[in-house]
Design a protein around this motif. Structure first.
Motif, short mmCIF file in Angstrom:
data_model
loop_
_atom_site.label_atom_id
_atom_site.label_comp_id
_atom_site.label_asym_id
_atom_site.label_seq_id
_atom_site.Cartn_x
_atom_site.Cartn_y
_atom_site.Cartn_z
N VAL A 1 49.43 -93.24 47.91
CA VAL A 1 50.83 -93.52 48.75
C VAL A 1 51.18 -93.67 50.00
CG1 VAL A 1 51.64 -91.29 47.08
CG2 VAL A 1 50.55 -91.01 49.30
N SER A 2 52.04 -94.85 49.91
CA SER A 2 52.06 -94.81 52.20
C SER A 2 53.09 -94.31 52.19
CB SER A 2 52.49 -96.35 52.19
OG SER A 2 53.66 -97.14 51.43
N ILE A 3 53.21 -94.50 53.39
CA ILE A 3 54.13 -93.73 54.49
C ILE A 3 54.10 -94.95 55.84
CG2 ILE A 3 55.20 -92.15 55.61
CD1 ILE A 3 53.37 -90.11 54.96
N GLY A 4 55.14 -95.41 55.64
CA GLY A 4 55.24 -97.05 56.60
C GLY A 4 53.69 -97.75 56.43
N LEU A 5 52.54 -98.00 57.04
CA LEU A 5 51.40 -98.59 56.61
C LEU A 5 50.34 -97.70 56.63
CD1 LEU A 5 51.73 -101.04 59.85
CD2 LEU A 5 52.12 -102.15 57.66
N LYS A 6 50.54 -97.25 56.88
CA LYS A 6 49.48 -95.88 56.29
C LYS A 6 49.87 -96.06 54.71
CE LYS A 6 47.64 -94.54 60.44
NZ LYS A 6 46.31 -94.72 60.61
N SER A 7 47.87 -95.79 54.47
CA SER A 7 48.12 -95.71 52.72
C SER A 7 46.84 -94.97 52.20
CB SER A 7 47.53 -96.55 52.33
OG SER A 7 47.84 -97.06 50.82
N TYR A 8 47.10 -93.04 51.73
CA TYR A 8 46.63 -92.24 51.53
C TYR A 8 45.81 -91.90 49.99
CZ TYR A 8 48.55 -90.31 56.07
OH TYR A 8 49.22 -90.27 57.14
N ASP A 9 44.54 -91.98 49.98
CA ASP A 9 44.38 -91.41 48.67
C ASP A 9 44.63 -89.92 47.96
OD1 ASP A 9 41.88 -92.10 46.57
OD2 ASP A 9 41.00 -89.91 47.39
N SER A 10 45.40 -89.45 46.75
CA SER A 10 45.53 -88.13 46.67
C SER A 10 45.89 -88.25 45.51
CB SER A 10 47.35 -88.61 47.01
OG SER A 10 47.30 -89.31 47.83
N LYS A 11 45.15 -86.68 45.33
CA LYS A 11 45.26 -86.30 43.69
C LYS A 11 46.06 -85.45 43.74
CE LYS A 11 41.79 -88.28 43.30
NZ LYS A 11 39.36 -87.62 43.18
N ILE A 12 46.79 -85.51 42.06
CA ILE A 12 46.97 -84.18 41.25
C ILE A 12 46.12 -83.74 40.50
CG2 ILE A 12 49.53 -83.62 40.51
CD1 ILE A 12 50.41 -86.27 41.54
N TRP A 13 46.07 -82.45 41.16
CA TRP A 13 44.91 -80.93 39.68
C TRP A 13 45.53 -80.67 38.23
CZ3 TRP A 13 40.64 -83.31 40.77
CH2 TRP A 13 40.50 -84.41 42.08
N ASN B 1 64.35 -97.39 54.18
CA ASN B 1 63.33 -97.41 55.56
C ASN B 1 62.62 -97.06 56.23
OD1 ASN B 1 65.16 -100.02 55.05
ND2 ASN B 1 66.72 -99.15 56.53
N SER B 2 62.60 -95.78 55.97
CA SER B 2 62.09 -94.27 56.61
C SER B 2 59.97 -94.63 55.99
CB SER B 2 62.43 -93.26 56.63
OG SER B 2 62.13 -92.72 55.52
N VAL B 3 59.84 -94.94 54.55
CA VAL B 3 59.33 -95.34 53.96
C VAL B 3 58.43 -96.74 54.04
CG1 VAL B 3 58.18 -94.49 51.79
CG2 VAL B 3 60.03 -93.03 52.89
N ILE B 4 58.64 -97.77 53.70
CA ILE B 4 58.14 -98.96 52.81
C ILE B 4 57.20 -99.16 54.27
CG2 ILE B 4 59.51 -99.45 51.01
CD1 ILE B 4 61.12 -100.81 53.24
N PRO B 5 56.78 -100.16 54.36
CA PRO B 5 55.90 -100.60 55.01
C PRO B 5 56.75 -101.43 56.33
CG PRO B 5 54.58 -101.37 53.68
CD PRO B 5 56.08 -99.90 53.14
N THR B 6 56.63 -101.27 57.05
CA THR B 6 57.40 -102.98 57.94
C THR B 6 56.20 -103.25 59.45
OG1 THR B 6 58.40 -101.29 59.81
CG2 THR B 6 59.76 -101.61 57.70
N VAL C 1 56.81 -90.39 50.82
CA VAL C 1 56.18 -91.58 50.49
C VAL C 1 56.49 -92.77 48.87
CG1 VAL C 1 54.27 -89.66 50.93
CG2 VAL C 1 55.07 -90.64 48.22
N ALA C 2 56.16 -93.85 49.55
CA ALA C 2 56.24 -94.71 48.49
C ALA C 2 55.22 -95.20 47.50
CB ALA C 2 56.04 -96.29 49.01
N VAL C 3 54.91 -94.79 46.38
CA VAL C 3 53.26 -94.87 45.06
C VAL C 3 52.98 -96.36 45.06
CG1 VAL C 3 52.99 -93.86 43.30
CG2 VAL C 3 54.93 -92.71 44.18
#
Length: 309
Positions: free
Chosen positions: A35-47, A95-100, A14-16
């Motif tokens: 974090v993002s994978i391509g265009l998708k952006s995910y709210d994330s937690k590390i506990w 290329n597999s991670v950044i939004p294109t 993922v891209a942070v």
């Protein structure tokens, strides 16, 4: 890659985009990330609040994450059990991670050349050819985003947005035949040229120090002014009209333009820019959204949720 509720994942790249250390109601530390994978952006937690995480994981870096996707208030939230920064990622991994974007680079280069070929004024045509052949422009224009977050915020977004604005201006000229085509189209192609300096490359895609201090409007007007100065006998009136369109393309002083549009060509470029930016921003909000219903999460920029199509 699309993650689903209760899906376990292991060592996905993922891209942070953001990371913040926080404290919960029980005074226990944790990390909140985007974090993002391509265009998708995910709210994330590390506990946990391991200091090493905060030292190594920074906005703009790539990382491998493991954990599980959970349902949090109707959206997917990633609960990360392990995160490891990726140092010196390969171009293939980047290329597999950044939004294109939605148009490839070679097609956009051809489209820009095609648009320039429609210009009849020899001074303006020479200016455009010179600018788009500058080393910095050739290196960055087709790679960088047009925005850090809101619109065309993906690799190739700057060129994609510029082409959209230029094509909208062409349509305006077909409807409003009194618009000076060469001036308006050239200004459309040049209006955001300063963003090659305002934004950093991916995966970071953040405002540079130069960009923060000067802004893309000033940087673009300066670049074009310098290019004009190298063309013998370039008419002053034409120079003023083109630079005015660049300076005024945000439309209002409170939106960052040092002057408001005062020519027909300037108001045409402003409205084309606004249309491209806002329509793409809606589209990007939909593409990024990880909610489980038919509406995006509340969009603070536009103060509304957006219906997914």
């Amino acid at each position: 890659m699309q993650l689903n509720i209760n899906q376990k994942f292991e060592n996905i790249a993922v891209a942070v985009r953001q990371i913040t250390k926080k404290v919960d109601q029980n005074n226990k530390g944790y990390y909140h990330l985007q974090v993002s994978i391509g265009l998708k952006s995910y709210d994330s937690k590390i506990w946990n609040d391991d200091e090493k995480i905060g030292e190594e994981i920074v906005p703009g870096c790539l990382a491998y994450i493991s954990g599980i996707a959970k349902n949090f208030k109707g959206s997917i939230q990633l609960h990360i059990s392990n995160i490891q920064r990726i140092f010196n990622p390969s171009q293939e991994l980047l290329n597999s991670v950044i939004p294109t974007g939605f148009v490839n680079e070679s097609d956009m280069i051809k489209e820009i050349e095609k648009l320039i070929s429609t210009i009849k004024n020899p001074y303006i045509k020479t200016l455009l050819e010179n600018v788009f052949n500058l080393p910095d422009v050739k290196k960055h224009f087709y790679k960088k985003a047009a925005g850090a977050e809101i619109h065309h915020a993906y690799q190739g977004g700057l060129a994609h947005h510029t082409i959209e604005v230029a094509k909208i201006v062409q349509n305006y000229c077909n409807i409003f035949t009194y618009i000076k085509y060469d001036v308006a189209l050239a200004a459309a192609l040049l209006h955001d040229i300063g963003k090659i300096y305002e934004l950093s490359p991916f995966p970071e895609n953040k405002y540079t120090t130069k960009g923060r201090l000067l802004g893309h409007i000033t940087l673009g007007a300066d670049l074009v002014s310098r290019a004009i100065s190298e063309i013998k006998d370039f008419p002053n009136e034409l120079k003023y009209e083109l630079i005015h369109c660049i300076l005024s393309h945000h439309g209002m002083l409170e939106m960052g333009s040092p002057v408001v549009p005062m020519t027909i060509e300037a108001i045409a470029v402003h409205n084309a820019d606004k249309a491209s930016a806002e329509i793409n921003a809606f589209h990007l909000a939909i593409e990024r959204d990880t909610g489980l219903d038919s509406w995006t999460e509340y969009n603070p920029t536009y103060k509304r949720s957006i219906k997914k199509t």
